[in-house]
Design a protein around this motif. Structure first.
Motif, mmCIF file in Angstrom:
data_model
loop_
_atom_site.group_PDB
_atom_site.id
_atom_site.type_symbol
_atom_site.label_atom_id
_atom_site.label_comp_id
_atom_site.label_asym_id
_atom_site.label_seq_id
_atom_site.Cartn_x
_atom_site.Cartn_y
_atom_site.Cartn_z
ATOM 1 N N TYR A 26 -81.242 24.690 -95.849
ATOM 2 C CA TYR A 26 -80.441 24.065 -96.897
ATOM 3 C C TYR A 26 -81.335 23.366 -97.913
ATOM 4 O O TYR A 26 -81.149 23.507 -99.121
ATOM 5 N N SER A 27 -82.318 22.622 -97.408
ATOM 6 C CA SER A 27 -83.213 21.877 -98.295
ATOM 7 C C SER A 27 -84.087 22.784 -99.149
ATOM 8 O O SER A 27 -84.290 22.535 -100.335
ATOM 9 N N ILE A 31 -80.236 24.079 -101.869
ATOM 10 C CA ILE A 31 -80.188 23.018 -102.891
ATOM 11 C C ILE A 31 -80.784 23.475 -104.225
ATOM 12 O O ILE A 31 -80.161 23.255 -105.274
ATOM 13 N N HIS A 35 -78.599 23.574 -107.678
ATOM 14 C CA HIS A 35 -78.984 22.858 -108.897
ATOM 15 C C HIS A 35 -79.001 23.792 -110.102
ATOM 16 O O HIS A 35 -78.551 23.414 -111.183
ATOM 17 N N THR A 43 -73.707 19.614 -107.292
ATOM 18 C CA THR A 43 -74.574 19.849 -106.138
ATOM 19 C C THR A 43 -74.455 18.695 -105.154
ATOM 20 O O THR A 43 -74.409 18.903 -103.939
ATOM 21 N N GLY A 44 -74.354 17.485 -105.680
ATOM 22 C CA GLY A 44 -74.190 16.306 -104.826
ATOM 23 C C GLY A 44 -72.922 16.354 -104.005
ATOM 24 O O GLY A 44 -72.918 15.979 -102.827
ATOM 25 N N THR A 47 -73.480 18.992 -101.273
ATOM 26 C CA THR A 47 -74.430 18.448 -100.302
ATOM 27 C C THR A 47 -73.780 17.352 -99.458
ATOM 28 O O THR A 47 -74.072 17.220 -98.266
ATOM 29 N N GLN A 48 -72.901 16.592 -100.062
ATOM 30 C CA GLN A 48 -72.175 15.539 -99.341
ATOM 31 C C GLN A 48 -71.464 16.133 -98.122
ATOM 32 O O GLN A 48 -71.546 15.588 -97.021
ATOM 33 N N VAL A 50 -72.036 19.229 -96.711
ATOM 34 C CA VAL A 50 -72.972 19.929 -95.828
ATOM 35 C C VAL A 50 -73.719 18.941 -94.937
ATOM 36 O O VAL A 50 -73.880 19.176 -93.736
ATOM 37 N N THR A 51 -74.160 17.828 -95.509
ATOM 38 C CA THR A 51 -74.895 16.860 -94.697
ATOM 39 C C THR A 51 -73.999 16.214 -93.641
ATOM 40 O O THR A 51 -74.495 15.831 -92.573
ATOM 41 N N HIS A 102 -75.438 7.622 -95.446
ATOM 42 C CA HIS A 102 -74.607 8.667 -96.047
ATOM 43 C C HIS A 102 -73.251 8.108 -96.465
ATOM 44 O O HIS A 102 -72.734 8.444 -97.538
ATOM 45 N N HIS A 121 -80.631 7.749 -102.279
ATOM 46 C CA HIS A 121 -80.878 9.167 -102.039
ATOM 47 C C HIS A 121 -82.342 9.407 -101.669
ATOM 48 O O HIS A 121 -82.640 10.190 -100.772
#
Length: 153
Positions: A26-27, A31, A35, A43-44, A47-48, A50-51, A102, A121
């Motif tokens: 993912y990283s 991501i 972007h 994207t945030g 990602t919110q 997914v994390t 988070h 972040h």
């Protein structure tokens, strides 16, 4: 090695592989693509979510690792067990910190204001990277044989 210990070790390695692999992919891949395709704010939001899943997986993985530590509490050299417990405690504490951080970051995203978001972040990214390294060490420590050869052998 008893069958239950072997099975737990396999689950430990598989779980950590899924967790670390998901984080790494993912990283490194997702991501940057997000972007380019969506921009930072969208994207945030992706990602919110997914994390959250990565953290859920992490909780399950550390629970399996703690179960394995309990089952193997008297097996193998004490120093090897101590190192494993040290890494396990470290990754567990980092995970709890990441979950708490988070939630704070989620609150910032939900208000639509990014004021103060980026230092949080950055801390999240640093802690995640440290955790990735600790997990690699934890995986390596699990691969140390239960019975080390004695000195002079």
């Amino acid at each position: 090695m008893p069958l239950r210990s072997l099975a737990l070790r396999v689950f430990c390695l598989l779980g950590l592989s899924v967790w670390m692999g998901g984080f790494t992919f993912y990283s490194a891949v997702v991501i940057p693509v997000l972007h380019e395709s969506l921009g930072s704010l969208d994207t945030g939001f992706v990602t919110q979510e997914v994390t959250d899943y990565l953290n859920y997986i992490g909780v399950g993985v550390v629970l399996v690792w703690w179960a394995a530590a309990w089952v193997e509490r008297g097996e193998g050299p004490a120093r090897v067990r101590a190192v494993r417990l040290l890494f396990l405690a470290a990754t567990t504490l980092i995970l709890l910190g990441l979950i708490a951080l988070h939630r704070v970051m989620d609150g910032r995203l939900e208000t639509g204001s990014l004021r103060g978001f980026y230092p949080l972040h950055r801390a999240y990214l640093i802690a995640s990277t440290v955790q990735w390294i600790v997990n690699l060490a934890l995986m390596t420590a699990l691969l140390v044989p239960s019975r080390l050869p004695e000195k002079g052998s």
